[in-house]
Scaffold this active site. Structure first.
Site, PDB file in Angstrom:
ATOM      1  CD1 TRP A 147      21.072  74.556  23.154  1.00 25.71           C
ATOM      2  CD2 TRP A 147      23.210  75.233  23.183  1.00 25.71           C
ATOM      3  NE1 TRP A 147      21.728  73.850  24.140  1.00 25.71           N
ATOM      4  CE2 TRP A 147      23.031  74.242  24.183  1.00 25.71           C
ATOM      5  CE3 TRP A 147      24.465  75.795  23.020  1.00 25.71           C
ATOM      6  CZ2 TRP A 147      24.076  73.811  25.003  1.00 25.71           C
ATOM      7  CZ3 TRP A 147      25.500  75.377  23.838  1.00 25.71           C
ATOM      8  CH2 TRP A 147      25.301  74.400  24.804  1.00 25.71           C
ATOM      9  CG  HIS A 148      26.275  78.821  21.749  1.00 19.06           C
ATOM     10  ND1 HIS A 148      26.031  78.028  20.647  1.00 19.06           N
ATOM     11  CD2 HIS A 148      27.346  78.272  22.368  1.00 19.06           C
ATOM     12  CE1 HIS A 148      26.936  77.059  20.594  1.00 19.06           C
ATOM     13  NE2 HIS A 148      27.739  77.182  21.633  1.00 19.06           N
ATOM     14  N   GLY A 149      22.730  81.524  23.343  1.00 18.99           N
ATOM     15  CA  GLY A 149      22.280  82.679  24.103  1.00 18.99           C
ATOM     16  C   GLY A 149      21.236  83.490  23.374  1.00 18.99           C
TER      17      GLY A 149
ATOM     18  CG  PHE B  41      26.074  79.175  26.886  1.00 19.58           C
ATOM     19  CD1 PHE B  41      25.538  80.429  26.660  1.00 19.58           C
ATOM     20  CD2 PHE B  41      27.388  78.931  26.543  1.00 19.58           C
ATOM     21  CE1 PHE B  41      26.304  81.421  26.071  1.00 19.58           C
ATOM     22  CE2 PHE B  41      28.169  79.917  25.940  1.00 19.58           C
ATOM     23  CZ  PHE B  41      27.612  81.163  25.716  1.00 19.58           C
TER      24      PHE B  41
ATOM     25  CB  SER C 214      24.109  75.876  16.573  1.00 17.24           C
ATOM     26  OG  SER C 214      25.296  75.833  17.337  1.00 17.24           O
TER      27      SER C 214
END
Length: 407
Positions: free
Chosen positions: A258-260, A407, A255
């Site tokens: 996924w954000h960066g 994102f 997670s």
């Protein structure tokens, strides 16, 4: 015959996963992994040269990649039938209200809505307009005002006291909440005007009494995506304790990634994963959580909400900071003697945020911030609407880019 069909299905699933995740990796993570790889060699005294790829990140790539992945996986699991309507499928993937920042829709919910006629529904349209108005308030009055304060504090954090920096972290918590939930409300409201129902993405998350509840209320479309397509396939919570720890950490590290493509996001995910594991095991072995749930005390509820909000706020520092070093420097400055000093400036807006949370507390059992259908007197309703519009026009700050567009 069944074996051949099964192999073919797995092959097609593999191709879909490889293509979707491959595109996401190249655009979003290629440079990050190359830079990390070279830094590891540098630690061992083996510097190597490299050239980064000059790629422009497509807006919202993480969102529609996960959306198409959910379709493929659900077809493979036989939860939905593959559609033969190409136009409906591409409309599902590129539906404009939620294309760039979600909610991440499931094909089982959104795809069938393109395949049936829609009739104007006055009640839904009114509620859609309420959602849009509430979303604009969150974005322009809450998030954009917070952004101006947050940018100044984080960019000059060595100049401020611990109390001011802690307020800065709180302001960022409200900035990202107002920014992202505001966008989600606008997207859901716009879709509702067009006759589409999108899934709810935020449910007053800062009123959560523990971190588990927080993730049931925050960015619901993403947290449920990871639950269904990562956590449960890994075994979920029906495993040994060591495996449970592994499953939770994997989900939150993914997670974070996924954000960066930054170690700060990984660390943010790691903090949430560790705290959630501790929460789960404390509840499991001490029955403390079950005991607290039986207590009908508003004081205990506020205490639990405060502890959860504090935990989330500290983790937000890593989400906002540019580097790990900056994040630890920021926290080191917070937890100094100056934490107990009077914070500098912006006290009025901090009070306004407290008032806003109180309004959310009043609305906590409603579907969204401006769900005031229970108010029967029309003059009161319209007073609330006009007051919201007035605040948007008179207290809305300079326009800031939506955070989740990156994102």
């Amino acid at each position: 015959m069944k074996t051949t069909l099964g192999i073919k299905r797995k092959l097609l699933l593999g191709v879909s996963l490889f293509f979707n995740l491959g595109v996401l990796f190249v655009f979003k993570y290629f440079n990050f992994f190359i830079e990390t790889f070279t830094e590891v060699f540098l630690l061992f005294g083996r510097p190597i040269s490299y050239s980064s790829a000059q790629l422009i990140l497509p807006v919202g790539i993480s969102f529609y990649t996960f959306q198409t992945l959910s379709y493929t996986i659900d077809v493979y699991r036989k939860r939905i039938q593959p559609t033969e309507d190409v136009v409906s499928f591409f409309a599902f993937v590129s539906f404009f209200p939620q294309l760039v920042a979600g909610p991440i829709e499931r094909a089982s919910n959104l795809l069938p809505q393109f395949q049936k006629s829609r009739i104007f529904n006055y009640t839904k349209s009114v509620d859609g307009l309420r959602l849009i108005l509430g979303g604009l308030f969150k974005k322009m009055v809450i998030a954009d005002n917070c952004a101006l304060i947050v940018n100044n504090i984080f960019e000059n954090y060595t100049d401020y006291s611990g109390s001011t920096l802690f307020c800065g972290a709180i302001f960022f918590g409200f900035q990202i909440y107002g920014d992202f939930s505001g966008y989600s409300d606008i997207a859901i409201g716009t879709a509702r005007l067009l006759g589409f129902d999108l899934m709810k993405n935020f449910n007053f998350p800062y009123l959560s009494k523990n971190l588990t509840e927080f993730w049931r209320r925050w960015h619901i479309s993403l947290s449920t995506w990871f639950r269904d397509y990562v956590y449960i396939p890994l075994g979920g919570n029906r495993v040994s304790n060591s495996r449970l720890i592994f499953n939770v950490l994997v989900v939150f590290l993914v997670s974070g990634l996924w954000h960066g493509a930054n170690l700060t996001f990984l660390f943010w995910g790691l903090i949430h994963g560790i705290v959630l594991i501790v929460t789960v095991f404390v509840g499991k072995y001490t029955k403390l959580e079950a005991l607290l749930e039986t207590q009908k005390s508003i004081f205990i509820d506020f205490l639990r909400i405060g502890i959860t909000f504090f935990t989330v706020t500290i983790a937000w520092v890593f989400f906002r900071a540019e580097t790990i070093t900056e994040a630890f420097g920021y926290l080191d400055q917070i937890f100094s003697k100056s934490l107990f000093s009077m914070p500098q400036g912006n006290k009025k807006f901090l009070f306004f945020l407290i008032l806003y949370i109180f309004i959310e507390w009043i609305q906590r059992d409603r579907s969204h911030l401006l769900d005031i259908s229970y108010i029967k007197l029309k003059p009161i309703k319209y007073l609330i609407y006009y007051l919201t519009v007035f605040m948007i026009f008179n207290f809305g700050a300079e326009l800031q880019t939506f955070i989740y567009f990156q994102f």
